[in-house]
Scaffold this motif. Structure first.
Motif, PDB file in Angstrom:
ATOM      1  N   PRO A  22      36.798   6.851  40.781  1.00 17.24           N
ATOM      2  CA  PRO A  22      37.460   6.557  39.506  1.00 17.24           C
ATOM      3  C   PRO A  22      36.657   7.023  38.291  1.00 17.24           C
ATOM      4  O   PRO A  22      35.447   7.196  38.355  1.00 17.24           O
ATOM      5  N   LEU A  24      35.598   5.465  35.002  1.00 14.99           N
ATOM      6  CA  LEU A  24      35.503   4.114  34.446  1.00 14.99           C
ATOM      7  C   LEU A  24      35.166   4.176  32.955  1.00 14.99           C
ATOM      8  O   LEU A  24      34.674   5.194  32.457  1.00 14.99           O
ATOM      9  N   SER A  25      35.405   3.065  32.269  1.00 12.81           N
ATOM     10  CA  SER A  25      35.092   3.003  30.835  1.00 12.81           C
ATOM     11  C   SER A  25      34.974   1.556  30.413  1.00 12.81           C
ATOM     12  O   SER A  25      35.393   0.653  31.146  1.00 12.81           O
ATOM     13  N   SER A  26      34.392   1.344  29.263  1.00 11.22           N
ATOM     14  CA  SER A  26      34.265   0.000  28.697  1.00 11.22           C
ATOM     15  C   SER A  26      34.215   0.130  27.181  1.00 11.22           C
ATOM     16  O   SER A  26      33.476   0.977  26.660  1.00 11.22           O
ATOM     17  N   LEU A  44      30.246   5.612  44.019  1.00 10.06           N
ATOM     18  CA  LEU A  44      31.206   4.984  44.939  1.00 10.06           C
ATOM     19  C   LEU A  44      31.655   5.936  46.043  1.00 10.06           C
ATOM     20  O   LEU A  44      32.460   5.569  46.895  1.00 10.06           O
ATOM     21  N   PHE A 273      25.600  -1.859  35.172  1.00  7.31           N
ATOM     22  CA  PHE A 273      25.733  -3.144  35.882  1.00  7.31           C
ATOM     23  C   PHE A 273      26.605  -4.093  35.065  1.00  7.31           C
ATOM     24  O   PHE A 273      27.558  -4.687  35.566  1.00  7.31           O
ATOM     25  N   GLN A 274      26.260  -4.227  33.780  1.00 12.30           N
ATOM     26  CA  GLN A 274      26.881  -5.240  32.937  1.00 12.30           C
ATOM     27  C   GLN A 274      28.323  -4.886  32.565  1.00 12.30           C
ATOM     28  O   GLN A 274      29.181  -5.764  32.542  1.00 12.30           O
ATOM     29  N   ARG A 275      28.567  -3.625  32.286  1.00  6.48           N
ATOM     30  CA  ARG A 275      29.850  -3.258  31.698  1.00  6.48           C
ATOM     31  C   ARG A 275      30.802  -2.537  32.647  1.00  6.48           C
ATOM     32  O   ARG A 275      32.007  -2.501  32.398  1.00  6.48           O
ATOM     33  N   LEU A 276      30.271  -1.889  33.678  1.00  6.51           N
ATOM     34  CA  LEU A 276      31.148  -1.146  34.597  1.00  6.51           C
ATOM     35  C   LEU A 276      31.156  -1.738  35.999  1.00  6.51           C
ATOM     36  O   LEU A 276      31.980  -1.371  36.822  1.00  6.51           O
ATOM     37  N   LYS A 277      30.185  -2.604  36.285  1.00  8.37           N
ATOM     38  CA  LYS A 277      30.085  -3.265  37.602  1.00  8.37           C
ATOM     39  C   LYS A 277      29.815  -2.264  38.723  1.00  8.37           C
ATOM     40  O   LYS A 277      30.308  -2.409  39.838  1.00  8.37           O
ATOM     41  N   ILE A 278      29.074  -1.219  38.388  1.00  5.67           N
ATOM     42  CA  ILE A 278      28.653  -0.265  39.416  1.00  5.67           C
ATOM     43  C   ILE A 278      27.129  -0.221  39.486  1.00  5.67           C
ATOM     44  O   ILE A 278      26.429  -0.545  38.525  1.00  5.67           O
ATOM     45  N   VAL A 279      26.643   0.195  40.659  1.00  2.00           N
ATOM     46  CA  VAL A 279      25.212   0.325  40.917  1.00  2.00           C
ATOM     47  C   VAL A 279      24.855   1.810  40.826  1.00  2.00           C
ATOM     48  O   VAL A 279      25.408   2.626  41.571  1.00  2.00           O
ATOM     49  N   GLY A 310      24.053   5.995  43.824  1.00  2.00           N
ATOM     50  CA  GLY A 310      23.687   4.585  43.699  1.00  2.00           C
ATOM     51  C   GLY A 310      22.687   4.114  44.740  1.00  2.00           C
ATOM     52  O   GLY A 310      22.554   2.916  44.962  1.00  2.00           O
ATOM     53  N   ALA A 325      18.764  -6.009  30.854  1.00  2.00           N
ATOM     54  CA  ALA A 325      20.083  -6.676  30.836  1.00  2.00           C
ATOM     55  C   ALA A 325      20.001  -8.036  30.131  1.00  2.00           C
ATOM     56  O   ALA A 325      18.936  -8.569  29.948  1.00  2.00           O
TER      57      ALA A 325
ATOM     58  N   ARG B  19      43.641  -0.638  35.961  1.00  2.13           N
ATOM     59  CA  ARG B  19      43.143   0.387  36.881  1.00  2.13           C
ATOM     60  C   ARG B  19      43.690   0.140  38.271  1.00  2.13           C
ATOM     61  O   ARG B  19      43.797  -1.004  38.712  1.00  2.13           O
ATOM     62  N   LEU B  24      37.198   0.239  49.146  1.00  2.00           N
ATOM     63  CA  LEU B  24      35.916   0.800  49.573  1.00  2.00           C
ATOM     64  C   LEU B  24      35.577   0.356  50.991  1.00  2.00           C
ATOM     65  O   LEU B  24      36.115  -0.628  51.498  1.00  2.00           O
ATOM     66  N   CYS B  43      36.462  -5.888  40.922  1.00  2.00           N
ATOM     67  CA  CYS B  43      35.381  -5.983  39.927  1.00  2.00           C
ATOM     68  C   CYS B  43      35.383  -4.750  39.016  1.00  2.00           C
ATOM     69  O   CYS B  43      34.846  -4.800  37.910  1.00  2.00           O
ATOM     70  N   LEU B  44      35.992  -3.658  39.477  1.00  2.00           N
ATOM     71  CA  LEU B  44      36.066  -2.437  38.670  1.00  2.00           C
ATOM     72  C   LEU B  44      37.264  -2.447  37.715  1.00  2.00           C
ATOM     73  O   LEU B  44      37.483  -1.498  36.972  1.00  2.00           O
ATOM     74  N   LEU B 276      28.070  -0.661  49.053  1.00  2.00           N
ATOM     75  CA  LEU B 276      29.276  -0.223  48.343  1.00  2.00           C
ATOM     76  C   LEU B 276      28.989   0.203  46.908  1.00  2.00           C
ATOM     77  O   LEU B 276      29.826   0.819  46.268  1.00  2.00           O
ATOM     78  N   LYS B 277      27.803  -0.152  46.408  1.00  2.00           N
ATOM     79  CA  LYS B 277      27.388   0.197  45.040  1.00  2.00           C
ATOM     80  C   LYS B 277      28.266  -0.442  43.982  1.00  2.00           C
ATOM     81  O   LYS B 277      28.538   0.141  42.922  1.00  2.00           O
ATOM     82  N   ILE B 278      28.746  -1.649  44.301  1.00  5.64           N
ATOM     83  CA  ILE B 278      29.502  -2.407  43.301  1.00  5.64           C
ATOM     84  C   ILE B 278      28.785  -3.717  43.003  1.00  5.64           C
ATOM     85  O   ILE B 278      28.024  -4.226  43.822  1.00  5.64           O
ATOM     86  N   VAL B 279      29.069  -4.251  41.822  1.00  7.72           N
ATOM     87  CA  VAL B 279      28.504  -5.517  41.368  1.00  7.72           C
ATOM     88  C   VAL B 279      29.579  -6.593  41.520  1.00  7.72           C
ATOM     89  O   VAL B 279      30.666  -6.465  40.946  1.00  7.72           O
ATOM     90  N   ALA B 314      22.602 -11.299  34.835  1.00  8.09           N
ATOM     91  CA  ALA B 314      21.620 -10.445  35.495  1.00  8.09           C
ATOM     92  C   ALA B 314      20.639 -11.252  36.344  1.00  8.09           C
ATOM     93  O   ALA B 314      20.255 -10.839  37.438  1.00  8.09           O
TER      94      ALA B 314
END
Lengths: 325, 325
Positions: A22, A24-26, A44, A273-279, A310, A325, B19, B24, B43-44, B276-279, B314
């Motif tokens: 995807p 993503l944006s914030s 991902l 981490f904080q805004r997109l929830k991705i690593v 990631g 963070a 979205r 995943l 979460c995304l 999965l590289k997700i938060v 965090a």
């Protein structure tokens, strides 16, 4: 030489295999960046980085007889996992040559994906090419280079096809596209795809301080080399110089490079981490860091940053959160 | 009462706004789960949780005159952000009633999304309903309940439409679908969508220890209540009992509930980070924890877990990594 037709052919072989990641944006990140910011979340992707695309493209393009003998790759980790996963899916043996100081998670994952791992000591001056050569000569394995390989560039370029399609669906045709850049495989592949599919977009390589070989090469007009082989958190993109195949593409198609610090990469990891929830790993956060912290180096209303991978050790990630963070 | 037609209408209003989150997977997680495991990464979603869907569905369904007066919502955080973002996009004022002990990030985000935040003290026995009532009476705001509201259930149900489409594309028609369950808005919406679109799938609510009101209600056949209002890390899903509107749907369509511990949720968060590289936040990891650590409670070759949200402080996330990654 990689062509758009090769990228399209790679996309056809990758259909149903690679994830369409995807964008993503914030609104919180848009505010920091001072413009619309879209993040292509290749962390991902299968194996946690875009390298799965190039690995699959190269393994699937091999002659079946050669493929059955097996493949060898050298990599600090992400290319290793991409090739290992692609080889396993094609029932081909895979040997991966990795630096002994690569993140533990990357070494473990590569083995768990069924590959044989051969370690070498890059701090002691051993070269990965020297470690891989006997495997090719004695065992008949086919070497899949991490970036200086046309089919690998074609596979990475499929990321660019997706960016063009996904932005067109949002009505966006003009943007700067920031790419975390090591040897330039992804950067050149994306640039080739966008040259045709989104000609008003411009690719900008992003590198960590001290490893800005592509940025300096683009300024001098010839291939420049980094002074040291290690010394940045951004392990995924610490290559000595642009590749012989990638360099002509980079110099023809890319805008100037952007250089970020390790701290900026970690700050970008914390914000993702904080805004997109991705690593994101440090090297995978370089482009996002450039978008967030070097807005004066970027033109236009929209910027796209590729979050390339990631695969980061938990301790490094936790430390980035604690600091930023 | 929410119908499939309402869910489809909500999906039409959400098209281009919510979205379409990816499904995943990781071979490493499949191995732990003992079956194929697909994770629907909500979460995304915009605002970091599925709640954006319900918020948008409810705000967009309002009469324009009422909408212009504004909306009020009470929420531990995710519903707050979903309603605030939807209201802002519709240029409607939003007031959010939140517990004073909600994660700081959720309170800050809600304010940054343009909403007015009113805090109440749930530990002291104050009720959110009591805090919201004067806002409705005196300011003419429309209350958007977090789950016991047909349009909210319809919005959450669009997650189920996507699961049915995405699994059909993979050739999967049979699976258990694990849903992190608070008041049952998402659980009932997904169950309604799958009843029609994937009738061989079965929804299973997942709850944290001590807050298993839905699990116990499904056993006793009547609405049961939790003894305490707080006391689990899984703050997003600590509701006292299933809702009056959600309960008849849950009891008609869901399989038995699964109960997980806070430690299992944290372990699932660490594995989602690694593989999965997700938060994911603790409450958003409950379904994944059930898939990974309670495989004997699940039937069939395929399990789908909805990762419902990623709004976690965090420090809590870093602690989960330190303990389990």
């Amino acid at each position: 030489m990689t062509s758009l037709a090769m990228i399209e052919a790679a996309a056809a072989r990758l259909a149903g295999q690679a994830r369409r990641t995807p964008l993503l944006s914030s609104p919180f990140l848009d505010e920091i960046a001072g413009r619309r910011l879209l993040v292509k979340a290749e962390c991902l992707q299968h194996t946690g980085s875009f390298k799965f695309r190039g690995g699959w493209a190269a393994v699937s393009a091999l002659d079946p007889v050669l493929r059955a003998r097996g493949v060898v790759a050298y990599s600090s980790g992400n290319h290793a996992q991409g090739v290992a996963a692609a080889a396993r899916a094609h029932r081909a043996p895979a040997v991966i040559v990795m630096p002994a100081d690569a993140p533990r998670l990357k070494i473990d994952n590569t083995r768990a994906l069924g590959a044989e791992v051969v370690l070498y000591d890059r701090a002691a001056g051993e070269s990965r090419e020297a470690a891989a050569a006997p495997l090719v000569a004695e065992r008949g394995l086919t070497l899949i280079k991490p970036y200086d390989e046309p089919e690998v560039i074609a596979g990475q370029g499929t990321t660019g096809l997706e960016i063009a399609e996904q932005t067109a669906a949002l009505g966006i045709t003009q943007a700067e596209v920031l790419v975390c850049c090591g040897g330039g495989g992804l950067t050149s592949g994306v640039a080739l795809a966008l040259e045709d599919r989104a000609p008003q977009m411009r690719v900008r390589p992003v590198e960590p301080e001290g490893f800005d070989d592509v940025t300096r090469s683009l300024i001098s007009g010839q291939i420049e080399t980094n002074p040291a082989p290690t010394g940045s958190l951004c392990d995924a993109i610490l290559t000595p110089s642009p590749g012989e195949i990638t360099w002509p593409i980079l110099t023809r198609l890319c805008g100037s490079g952007i250089v970020i610090t390790d701290a900026e990469a970690q700050h970008a990891m914390a914000l993702a981490f904080q805004r997109l929830k991705i690593v994101i790993e440090p090297g995978g956060a370089a482009a996002l860091a450039a978008a967030l912290f070097h807005p004066d180096r970027i033109e236009g209303d929209t910027v796209i940053a590729i979050a390339t991978g990631g695969n980061v050790d938990a301790a490094v990630f936790a430390e980035s959160l604690t600091r930023f963070a």
